[in-house]
Design an enzyme around this catalytic site. Structure first.
Site, mmCIF file in Angstrom:
data_model
loop_
_atom_site.group_PDB
_atom_site.id
_atom_site.type_symbol
_atom_site.label_atom_id
_atom_site.label_comp_id
_atom_site.label_asym_id
_atom_site.label_seq_id
_atom_site.Cartn_x
_atom_site.Cartn_y
_atom_site.Cartn_z
ATOM 1 C CB SER A 131 -44.840 -25.750 -7.423
ATOM 2 O OG SER A 131 -45.630 -26.813 -7.896
ATOM 3 C CG HIS A 167 -45.874 -30.013 -4.343
ATOM 4 N ND1 HIS A 167 -45.598 -28.972 -3.472
ATOM 5 C CD2 HIS A 167 -46.223 -29.437 -5.531
ATOM 6 C CE1 HIS A 167 -45.787 -27.819 -4.112
ATOM 7 N NE2 HIS A 167 -46.153 -28.065 -5.360
#
Length: 238
Positions: A131, A167
């Site tokens: 991330s 994501h």
């Protein structure tokens, strides 16, 4: 070290077991294999989470019993090691956790870690993360660092001259915002990952996409005629 500069930028790396303990998944295992070391030295950087102590503890526990020498580098309220540069350069792999990529970049620059990371990359230390720990190596990408509505961060370390999306399959707005940013020229050509996928770069070139979860894929988004064009990148299982 004489290894080719290597980055593994992911939307994965760890999973929860039946007792909700954190465990290394396929992409974290791949990061270790990429070092070529029998007992690699891994440093966890929790900067993006504000050096969350629980995150640090869970990461140490995740590697319990593994043939890995784990350390961590915290910057709040002060660095937890005497010589940050020496500690970073002594590692085989750096794993950067998720959280605020904008906060991470600010803190790294405050402590001179932006230059140290480039030095480590050029020396062959494997740079990896999830991330925020994926976006940081790129020119930038969509982030919720500033609030629930995604905005662009465009001051990434730019070791990789691309934008980055994370994501991609679990947060619907991520794809929409990345497309808009690329189409508008806010970000250059960008690579993105579904949850459970990772981008393996050798030097500044994408070498492969890997997946620790069935169906997880990578993507490349280009600007063509003022619009975003997305292409799917098949992932190799790890």
């Amino acid at each position: 070290m004489t290894r080719t500069p290597t980055i593994l930028a992911t939307s994965g790396g760890f999973a929860r077991d039946a007792r909700d303990n954190l465990r290394p998944a396929g992409l974290a295992k791949l990061a270790l294999r990429l070092t070529g070391a029998d007992r690699p030295k891994l440093c966890f950087l929790p900067t993006a989470s504000g050096d969350n102590v629980s995150y640090v503890q869970l990461t140490y526990a995740a590697f319990a019993g593994w043939s890995v020498d784990v350390s961590h580098l915290s910057l709040f309220p002060m660095p937890n090691v005497e010589d940050v540069r020496a500690h970073v350069l002594a590692q085989d792999v750096l794993w950067v956790g998720g959280g605020s990529v904008a906060g991470l970049l600010a803190m790294w620059r405050l402590h001179g870690l932006d230059d140290v990371m480039r030095e480590a990359w050029e020396a062959g230390v494997v740079l990896a993360g999830v991330s925020a720990g994926s976006i940081c190596w790129h020119a930038g990408g969509p982030t919720d660092s500033f609030g629930p509505r995604l905005r662009a961060v465009t001051d990434g370390l730019a070791l990789l001259p691309y934008g980055n999306g994370v994501h991609y399959d679990s947060e619907e707005e991520r794809r929409v915002v990345l497309h808009r940013m690329v189409a508008d020229g806010v970000l250059p050509t960008s690579y993105a990952t579904d949850d459970g996928a990772g981008l393996l770069y050798r030097g500044t070139e994408l070498a492969a996409v890997h997946a620790e979860r069935d169906g997880a894929r990578g993507y490349v988004v280009d600007a063509v005629g003022g619009e975003a064009k997305e292409s799917v990148l098949t992932a190799e299982p790890v």
